[in-house]
Design a protein around this motif. Structure first.
Motif, mmCIF file in Angstrom:
data_model
loop_
_atom_site.group_PDB
_atom_site.id
_atom_site.type_symbol
_atom_site.label_atom_id
_atom_site.label_comp_id
_atom_site.label_asym_id
_atom_site.label_seq_id
_atom_site.Cartn_x
_atom_site.Cartn_y
_atom_site.Cartn_z
ATOM 1 N N MET A 147 0.855 -1.168 0.000
ATOM 2 C CA MET A 147 0.000 0.000 0.000
ATOM 3 C C MET A 147 0.910 1.242 0.000
ATOM 4 S SD MET A 147 -2.833 1.211 2.871
ATOM 5 C CE MET A 147 -3.141 -0.471 3.255
ATOM 6 N N PRO A 148 0.706 2.149 -0.959
ATOM 7 C CA PRO A 148 1.555 3.340 -1.018
ATOM 8 C C PRO A 148 1.231 4.333 0.099
ATOM 9 C CG PRO A 148 -0.078 3.389 -2.773
ATOM 10 C CD PRO A 148 -0.220 2.068 -2.081
ATOM 11 N N ALA A 149 2.246 5.083 0.470
ATOM 12 C CA ALA A 149 2.065 6.155 1.457
ATOM 13 C C ALA A 149 1.221 7.258 0.836
ATOM 14 C CB ALA A 149 3.428 6.709 1.871
ATOM 15 N N ALA A 150 0.760 8.171 1.667
ATOM 16 C CA ALA A 150 -0.003 9.327 1.198
ATOM 17 C C ALA A 150 0.653 10.581 1.760
ATOM 18 C CB ALA A 150 -1.453 9.239 1.657
ATOM 19 N N TYR A 151 0.488 11.675 1.044
ATOM 20 C CA TYR A 151 1.144 12.927 1.412
ATOM 21 C C TYR A 151 0.138 14.063 1.454
ATOM 22 C CZ TYR A 151 5.174 10.132 0.326
ATOM 23 O OH TYR A 151 6.101 9.124 0.321
ATOM 24 N N LEU A 152 0.253 14.888 2.485
ATOM 25 C CA LEU A 152 -0.512 16.127 2.554
ATOM 26 C C LEU A 152 0.447 17.251 2.181
ATOM 27 C CD1 LEU A 152 -2.579 15.799 5.844
ATOM 28 C CD2 LEU A 152 -3.444 15.858 3.510
ATOM 29 N N LEU A 153 0.075 18.009 1.156
ATOM 30 C CA LEU A 153 0.854 19.157 0.723
ATOM 31 C C LEU A 153 0.087 20.398 1.143
ATOM 32 C CD1 LEU A 153 1.526 17.859 -2.881
ATOM 33 C CD2 LEU A 153 2.932 17.523 -0.847
ATOM 34 N N VAL A 154 0.753 21.299 1.828
ATOM 35 C CA VAL A 154 0.091 22.463 2.392
ATOM 36 C C VAL A 154 0.849 23.724 2.009
ATOM 37 C CG1 VAL A 154 -0.771 23.537 4.507
ATOM 38 C CG2 VAL A 154 -0.547 21.043 4.386
ATOM 39 N N GLU A 155 0.105 24.738 1.585
ATOM 40 C CA GLU A 155 0.674 26.066 1.418
ATOM 41 C C GLU A 155 -0.147 27.010 2.264
ATOM 42 O OE1 GLU A 155 0.315 28.413 -2.096
ATOM 43 O OE2 GLU A 155 -1.622 27.579 -2.603
ATOM 44 N N MET A 156 0.543 27.940 2.923
ATOM 45 C CA MET A 156 -0.165 28.833 3.837
ATOM 46 C C MET A 156 0.554 30.160 3.935
ATOM 47 S SD MET A 156 1.244 26.931 7.196
ATOM 48 C CE MET A 156 1.680 25.523 6.212
ATOM 49 N N LYS A 157 -0.195 31.132 4.377
ATOM 50 C CA LYS A 157 0.383 32.426 4.720
ATOM 51 C C LYS A 157 -0.144 32.779 6.102
ATOM 52 C CE LYS A 157 1.140 37.147 3.280
ATOM 53 N NZ LYS A 157 0.800 38.199 2.315
ATOM 54 N N ILE A 158 0.752 32.786 7.071
ATOM 55 C CA ILE A 158 0.383 33.058 8.457
ATOM 56 C C ILE A 158 0.233 34.561 8.638
ATOM 57 C CG2 ILE A 158 1.115 32.848 10.857
ATOM 58 C CD1 ILE A 158 2.743 30.340 9.906
ATOM 59 N N SER A 159 -0.916 34.977 9.146
ATOM 60 C CA SER A 159 -1.172 36.400 9.373
ATOM 61 C C SER A 159 -1.143 36.764 10.859
ATOM 62 C CB SER A 159 -2.520 36.796 8.773
ATOM 63 O OG SER A 159 -3.548 35.982 9.302
ATOM 64 N N ASP A 160 -1.335 35.780 11.715
ATOM 65 C CA ASP A 160 -1.330 36.011 13.166
ATOM 66 C C ASP A 160 -0.462 34.924 13.818
ATOM 67 O OD1 ASP A 160 -1.842 36.234 15.898
ATOM 68 O OD2 ASP A 160 -3.978 36.652 15.613
ATOM 69 N N PRO A 161 0.846 35.182 13.919
ATOM 70 C CA PRO A 161 1.759 34.155 14.452
ATOM 71 C C PRO A 161 1.406 33.676 15.858
ATOM 72 C CG PRO A 161 2.997 35.929 13.420
ATOM 73 C CD PRO A 161 1.558 36.376 13.482
ATOM 74 N N GLU A 162 0.924 34.550 16.704
ATOM 75 C CA GLU A 162 0.576 34.135 18.066
ATOM 76 C C GLU A 162 -0.596 33.156 18.062
ATOM 77 O OE1 GLU A 162 2.338 34.601 20.881
ATOM 78 O OE2 GLU A 162 3.774 35.453 19.465
ATOM 79 N N ARG A 163 -1.603 33.447 17.273
ATOM 80 C CA ARG A 163 -2.748 32.534 17.166
ATOM 81 C C ARG A 163 -2.328 31.233 16.498
ATOM 82 N NH1 ARG A 163 -7.933 32.371 18.222
ATOM 83 N NH2 ARG A 163 -9.347 31.284 16.834
ATOM 84 N N TYR A 164 -1.461 31.310 15.500
ATOM 85 C CA TYR A 164 -0.991 30.112 14.805
ATOM 86 C C TYR A 164 -0.224 29.196 15.762
ATOM 87 C CZ TYR A 164 0.498 27.214 10.933
ATOM 88 O OH TYR A 164 0.692 26.159 10.075
ATOM 89 N N HIS A 177 -8.218 26.299 16.242
ATOM 90 C CA HIS A 177 -7.232 27.282 16.688
ATOM 91 C C HIS A 177 -6.564 28.003 15.513
ATOM 92 C CE1 HIS A 177 -7.447 26.397 20.928
ATOM 93 N NE2 HIS A 177 -7.473 25.113 20.625
ATOM 94 N N ARG A 178 -6.678 27.437 14.338
ATOM 95 C CA ARG A 178 -6.073 28.058 13.149
ATOM 96 C C ARG A 178 -6.974 29.142 12.560
ATOM 97 N NH1 ARG A 178 -5.731 23.852 9.277
ATOM 98 N NH2 ARG A 178 -7.398 24.848 8.140
ATOM 99 N N GLN A 179 -8.258 29.104 12.891
ATOM 100 C CA GLN A 179 -9.204 30.089 12.356
ATOM 101 C C GLN A 179 -8.708 31.500 12.650
ATOM 102 O OE1 GLN A 179 -11.595 29.388 10.361
ATOM 103 N NE2 GLN A 179 -11.658 27.193 10.668
ATOM 104 N N GLY A 180 -8.601 32.324 11.618
ATOM 105 C CA GLY A 180 -8.172 33.704 11.780
ATOM 106 C C GLY A 180 -6.671 33.888 11.900
ATOM 107 N N ALA A 181 -5.899 32.807 11.821
ATOM 108 C CA ALA A 181 -4.447 32.903 11.965
ATOM 109 C C ALA A 181 -3.720 32.930 10.626
ATOM 110 C CB ALA A 181 -3.918 31.744 12.801
ATOM 111 N N THR A 182 -4.445 32.653 9.534
ATOM 112 C CA THR A 182 -3.804 32.622 8.219
ATOM 113 C C THR A 182 -4.619 33.415 7.205
ATOM 114 O OG1 THR A 182 -4.947 30.586 7.573
ATOM 115 C CG2 THR A 182 -2.785 30.326 8.610
ATOM 116 N N ASP A 183 -3.912 33.987 6.231
ATOM 117 C CA ASP A 183 -4.585 34.621 5.098
ATOM 118 C C ASP A 183 -5.135 33.540 4.171
ATOM 119 O OD1 ASP A 183 -4.076 37.185 5.981
ATOM 120 O OD2 ASP A 183 -2.301 37.444 4.722
ATOM 121 N N TYR A 184 -4.383 32.455 4.041
ATOM 122 C CA TYR A 184 -4.853 31.285 3.294
ATOM 123 C C TYR A 184 -4.159 30.051 3.839
ATOM 124 C CZ TYR A 184 -0.556 31.908 0.504
ATOM 125 O OH TYR A 184 0.743 32.064 0.104
ATOM 126 N N PHE A 185 -4.823 28.923 3.668
ATOM 127 C CA PHE A 185 -4.306 27.627 4.109
ATOM 128 C C PHE A 185 -4.889 26.606 3.143
ATOM 129 C CE2 PHE A 185 -3.838 23.773 6.523
ATOM 130 C CZ PHE A 185 -2.738 23.983 7.341
#
Length: 101
Positions: A1-18, A81-89
């Protein structure tokens, strides 16, 4: 069974919340059998128009385990907890190639 990968791109807008998200997400990844392969770090665009602010990549033993992680209670709580911490995810799940026979 092959492995699976999650690829994520994000822009953090609130580092403390992130930080609140990152305090919970790694435990959810580990509990689902996953591991971080890339988590931020130096990157550059070599071709095309894609210019992500930050990139992460996770590996799971299977596609099904990656889906179970994403849909699971632990990660749902972390996502709150990520809600409002990124411009996009943006996150994509992709199944890895089977090993050659």
């Amino acid at each position: 069974m092959p492995a699976a990968y999650l690829l994520v791109e994000m822009k953090i807008s609130d580092p403390e919340r992130y930080k609140q998200y990152m305090a919970q997400a790694p435990a959810a990844v580990k509990a689902a059998g996953g591991e971080y392969l890339v988590r931020g770090g130096r990157h550059e665009t070599l071709e095309g128009d894609w210019s992500p602010a930050r990139v992460a990549m996770l590996r799971f033993p299977s596609y099904e385990q990656a889906k179970a992680f994403y849909d699971g209670e632990m990660y749902r709580a972390a996502r709150e907890h990520r809600q409002g911490a990124t411009d996009y995810f943006n996150m994509v799940l992709v199944e890895g190639a089977s090993a050659p026979v």
